[in-house]
Design a protein around this motif. Structure first.
Motif, short mmCIF file in Angstrom:
data_model
loop_
_atom_site.label_atom_id
_atom_site.label_comp_id
_atom_site.label_asym_id
_atom_site.label_seq_id
_atom_site.Cartn_x
_atom_site.Cartn_y
_atom_site.Cartn_z
N GLY A 1 -25.99 -54.31 113.01
CA GLY A 1 -26.52 -55.35 112.15
C GLY A 1 -25.68 -56.61 112.17
N ILE A 2 -24.36 -56.46 112.15
CA ILE A 2 -23.46 -57.62 112.22
C ILE A 2 -23.61 -58.33 113.56
N PHE A 3 -23.66 -57.55 114.63
CA PHE A 3 -23.84 -58.12 115.96
C PHE A 3 -25.19 -58.85 116.04
N ALA A 4 -26.23 -58.26 115.47
CA ALA A 4 -27.56 -58.87 115.50
C ALA A 4 -27.58 -60.18 114.73
N LEU A 5 -26.83 -60.25 113.61
CA LEU A 5 -26.79 -61.49 112.85
C LEU A 5 -26.20 -62.62 113.69
N ALA A 6 -25.14 -62.31 114.44
CA ALA A 6 -24.52 -63.33 115.29
C ALA A 6 -25.47 -63.79 116.38
N ARG B 1 -29.96 -60.41 102.68
CA ARG B 1 -29.66 -60.18 101.27
C ARG B 1 -30.58 -59.15 100.63
N LEU B 2 -31.74 -58.93 101.23
CA LEU B 2 -32.66 -57.91 100.71
C LEU B 2 -32.41 -56.54 101.34
N LEU B 3 -31.81 -56.54 102.54
CA LEU B 3 -31.59 -55.30 103.27
C LEU B 3 -30.10 -55.01 103.40
N SER B 4 -29.77 -53.75 103.61
CA SER B 4 -28.38 -53.39 103.91
C SER B 4 -28.08 -53.75 105.36
N GLU B 5 -26.80 -53.77 105.74
CA GLU B 5 -26.44 -54.06 107.13
C GLU B 5 -27.10 -53.07 108.07
N ALA B 6 -27.14 -51.78 107.65
CA ALA B 6 -27.72 -50.74 108.50
C ALA B 6 -29.22 -50.95 108.67
#
Length: 490
Positions: free
Chosen positions: A261-266, A44-49
């Motif tokens: 970033g999305i892959f890393a979140l998973a 929430r503090l950072l962008s996906e990139a």
């Protein structure tokens, strides 16, 4: 009388293993679990990139310390049995050799600094922090391995806690202040400064403690022993890290920072089960090696199969609750990560199951077999990642990695008898359990489209059934450690 003494020795081993293992697991859950707890803050503090850049940087650090330290810290696991009274001396000496190797690697990278930075996408701060971290984190690895083999936990646990926790909160504070001040282009560097500075300071202190306790900087016998054991493991350890990290790096370069970033979140979801697996394994392996040393390998299969079922059920719970987990971890822009959880969690489970076989090969110092199997699997994984990402998109990387871990499990399992001369954990049972839970996890994604209360009803039914079926197995694992203690007290 000898039977009584033997029973007493078993009781002592089991009791110490249980005590140290319990506190080790608890500490690892508290410290490493911060990664999961603070992820919603970072996303929430950072962008996906930006989040993707941070996670890819972490991937490069994991690869860097694996290669540059020569993996000499892994020899500590078996050196305890060959240098019993000189164990601290051994650790101190090979620790020095790792530092020499890291310094040489740093010098080489300085010669090609622009090329290295461009390839790894690091600015100057990230570049120099990387090497400071590799030096000091290597010291922490030596401490953890040494104390784990000696069934001790207090000092290494405190050291880990006092470096990770301050770094986590300091990095969040610096990122928040950067947003308040409008310095959004500096958020990645602020996270690097805040998170790694306490770890670098703590690791430096640990380095001097290891040298002081061992009082040995160089001994030819120790260096030869460590190199003979660890050098063949470098390709294996590097291959494992490439398998774990290449998907994010390849997605960043082939698709973009956002998708990385999305892959890393998973992967954070699979990190939950990895934390538990790694903690249990670190508590388990000293007990396993003692059982092999005492020729009591028949005691291993039953409790290990129980552990596999327990983690299989845990993996399913993580998958079925994926919609809620992703909602907690990140805002709406990360929603598509829900479809990555099942293959990622399954792949982590397959990797964990393969540990039992690679550990046996390491015990018998047949590290070349471990390396050969892992290198082949890594090459397969990179090829599959490249082909499938190009043809099916970035989500395909989760499935190719899971499939590669199945191959690794089979290869390591086949080598068990060749190395140990006996079957300690039957491969056909391990493979059946692994594939069974993998199929169930993938099929469970079909529940994501139904109402939440239906999913929760399924969870209640499955958990109740699992408890009824597995309660004896749970008790048997506890008795493995605690039963002998009661006999001794009587």
């Amino acid at each position: 009388m000898s039977d009584k003494n033997n029973s007493s020795n078993k009781a002592s081993l089991n009791r110490r293993a249980f005590t140290s293992g319990f506190f080790f697991i608890l500490a690892q859950l508290l410290v490493r679990g911060l990664t999961f707890v603070v992820t919603p803050v970072y996303t929430r503090l950072l962008s996906e990139a930006q989040y993707g850049q941070i996670r890819v940087y972490e991937s490069w650090l994991l690869i860097a310390y694996t290669v540059m330290s020569l993996c000499l810290w892994r020899s500590v696991d078996v050196a305890k049995y060959d240098f019993k009274e000189k164990f601290n001396s051994y650790v101190s000496s090979v620790h020095s050799l790792s530092y020499i190797s890291i310094a040489v690697c740093f010098g080489l990278c300085l010669l090609f600094k622009p090329q290295v930075q461009a390839f790894c996408r690091m600015d100057d701060l990230m570049f120099y922090t990387c090497f400071l971290y590799v030096f000091t984190y290597t010291s922490m690895l030596y401490l953890q391995r040494r104390d784990k083999q000696m069934l001790r936990y207090k000092f290494s646990t405190a050291a880990t806690f006092l470096t990770i926790v301050p770094g986590t909160f300091l990095s969040i504070y610096l990122i928040y202040q950067g947003r308040v001040q409008g310095l959004t282009n500096q958020l990645v560097d602020r996270r690097v400064i805040g998170y790694y500075t306490p770890q670098i300071i703590g690791g430096a202190i640990i380095a001097f403690i290891l040298w002081y306790q061992g009082r040995t900087l160089f001994k030819k016998e120790y260096w030869k022993y460590g190199l003979a054991f660890s050098l063949p493991l470098i390709p294996e350890a590097l291959s494992i890290q490439i398998m774990n990290q290449s998907d994010k790096i390849m997605i960043q370069n082939m698709i973009g920072d956002r998708e990385a970033g999305i892959f890393a979140l998973a992967t954070t979801i699979s990190f939950i089960i990895w934390i538990l697996e790694d903690s249990v394994w670190n508590a388990w392996i000293p007990w396993l090696y003692e059982k092999i040393a005492r020729r009591e390998t028949k005691d291993v299969e039953k409790p290990w199969i129980s552990v596999m079922h327990m983690f299989g059920l845990l993996s399913w719970l993580l998958v079925v609750l994926a919609p809620e987990e992703i909602r907690i971890l990140g805002p709406e822009k990360y929603r598509e990560a829900v479809w990555l959880v099942a293959p990622m969690v399954s792949g982590t489970l397959f990797r964990f199951f393969s540990y039992s076989y690679s550990a046996i090969q390491n015990y018998y110092k047949k590290t070349r077999y471990v390396a050969a199997g892992t290198i082949g699997t890594m090459i397969l994984n990179v090829i599959l990642n490249y082909v499938c990402i190009l043809n099916f998109g970035y989500m395909a990387a989760a499935y190719t990695t899971a499939a590669s871990y199945v191959v690794l499990l089979i290869v390591q399992g086949v080598l068990e008898y060749k190395v140990a001369g006996e079957v300690i954990v039957p491969l056909h049972k391990t493979l059946l359990i692994a594939l069974g839970y993998g199929v169930v996890n993938i099929c469970t994604m079909g529940l994501f489209g139904v109402a939440w209360y239906i999913r929760y009803a399924v969870i209640l039914v499955v958990c109740a059934a699992a408890f009824l079926l597995m309660r004896k197995q749970l008790v048997s694992v506890l008795k493995m450690f605690m039963g002998a203690k009661k006999k001794k007290e009587q």
